[in-house]
Design a protein around this motif. Structure first.
Motif, short mmCIF file in Angstrom:
data_model
loop_
_atom_site.label_atom_id
_atom_site.label_comp_id
_atom_site.label_asym_id
_atom_site.label_seq_id
_atom_site.Cartn_x
_atom_site.Cartn_y
_atom_site.Cartn_z
N SER A 16 0.81 -1.22 0.00
CA SER A 16 0.00 0.00 0.00
C SER A 16 0.84 1.27 0.00
N ILE A 17 2.15 1.14 0.04
CA ILE A 17 3.03 2.30 0.05
C ILE A 17 2.80 3.11 -1.22
N PRO A 18 2.72 4.46 -1.10
CA PRO A 18 2.53 5.29 -2.31
C PRO A 18 3.60 5.00 -3.35
N GLY A 19 3.14 4.88 -4.58
CA GLY A 19 4.05 4.63 -5.69
C GLY A 19 4.18 3.16 -6.06
N MET A 20 3.65 2.27 -5.24
CA MET A 20 3.78 0.84 -5.54
C MET A 20 2.98 0.44 -6.77
N ASN A 21 1.96 1.21 -7.15
CA ASN A 21 1.17 0.90 -8.34
C ASN A 21 1.71 1.56 -9.60
N GLU A 22 2.80 2.33 -9.46
CA GLU A 22 3.39 2.97 -10.63
C GLU A 22 4.05 1.93 -11.53
N THR A 23 3.92 2.16 -12.82
CA THR A 23 4.53 1.25 -13.80
C THR A 23 6.02 1.56 -13.92
N VAL A 24 6.83 0.52 -13.97
CA VAL A 24 8.27 0.68 -14.18
C VAL A 24 8.66 -0.11 -15.43
N LYS A 25 9.65 0.40 -16.12
CA LYS A 25 10.15 -0.28 -17.31
C LYS A 25 11.39 -1.06 -16.91
N ILE A 26 11.39 -2.35 -17.23
CA ILE A 26 12.51 -3.21 -16.87
C ILE A 26 13.05 -3.84 -18.15
N ASP A 27 14.32 -3.62 -18.41
CA ASP A 27 14.98 -4.27 -19.54
C ASP A 27 15.53 -5.58 -19.00
N LEU A 28 14.89 -6.66 -19.36
CA LEU A 28 15.20 -7.96 -18.76
C LEU A 28 15.71 -8.91 -19.82
N LYS A 29 16.82 -9.52 -19.56
CA LYS A 29 17.36 -10.54 -20.46
C LYS A 29 17.56 -11.80 -19.63
N ILE A 30 16.73 -12.81 -19.92
CA ILE A 30 16.84 -14.08 -19.20
C ILE A 30 16.81 -15.22 -20.21
N SER A 31 17.30 -16.35 -19.80
CA SER A 31 17.33 -17.51 -20.68
C SER A 31 15.92 -18.06 -20.89
N ARG A 32 15.76 -18.79 -21.96
CA ARG A 32 14.47 -19.42 -22.24
C ARG A 32 14.10 -20.40 -21.11
N LYS A 33 15.10 -21.06 -20.58
CA LYS A 33 14.86 -21.99 -19.47
C LYS A 33 14.21 -21.24 -18.30
N ASN A 34 14.74 -20.07 -17.99
CA ASN A 34 14.20 -19.30 -16.88
C ASN A 34 12.82 -18.71 -17.19
N VAL A 35 12.53 -18.45 -18.46
CA VAL A 35 11.19 -18.02 -18.85
C VAL A 35 10.20 -19.14 -18.56
N LEU A 36 10.55 -20.36 -18.92
CA LEU A 36 9.68 -21.51 -18.62
C LEU A 36 9.50 -21.68 -17.12
N LEU A 37 10.58 -21.57 -16.37
CA LEU A 37 10.51 -21.73 -14.92
C LEU A 37 9.68 -20.62 -14.28
N LEU A 38 9.87 -19.38 -14.74
CA LEU A 38 9.10 -18.26 -14.21
C LEU A 38 7.61 -18.47 -14.42
N ASN A 39 7.24 -18.89 -15.62
CA ASN A 39 5.84 -19.13 -15.91
C ASN A 39 5.28 -20.25 -15.07
N HIS A 40 6.06 -21.28 -14.86
CA HIS A 40 5.61 -22.39 -14.02
C HIS A 40 5.38 -21.93 -12.58
#
Length: 97
Positions: A16-40
């Motif tokens: 609930s802290i002010p600013g927690m709902n603000e959108t941030v841009k993240i340049d993320l480079k992760i392996s395909r393996k980690n994309v599968l794991l993240l989704n799981h």
């Protein structure tokens, strides 16, 4: 020692802290393996949200926030070209239960 209700209140306060709902841009480079794991992990977390063993944070998360996380996971899968593979792995995993 904190009770589960105390932990949920702490998480709720932090979210609930002010600013927690603000959108941030993240340049993320992760392996395909980690994309599968993240989704799981997102899928498992959302499936166990109402579970008595789920964390206090998962219990208080709103359905809108959960939908945003699922969309993030789906977007990562799509950008990595892994949608089809992930769906097939999900079917394979579900049949093993």
């Amino acid at each position: 020692m904190l009770t589960e209700n105390d932990v949920a209140n702490v998480f709720d306060t932090i979210l609930s802290i002010p600013g927690m709902n603000e959108t941030v841009k993240i340049d993320l480079k992760i392996s395909r393996k980690n994309v599968l794991l993240l989704n799981h992990v997102i899928d498992r977390g959302s499936a166990s949200q109402g579970d008595s063993k789920s964390s206090a944070l998962l219990k208080i998360i709103s359905p809108e926030n959960l939908d945003e996380l699922k969309l993030l996971g789906d977007e990562c899968l799509q950008k990595a070209g892994l949608n089809e593979l992930y769906e097939k792995l999900k079917i394979f995993n579900d049949s093993g239960k």
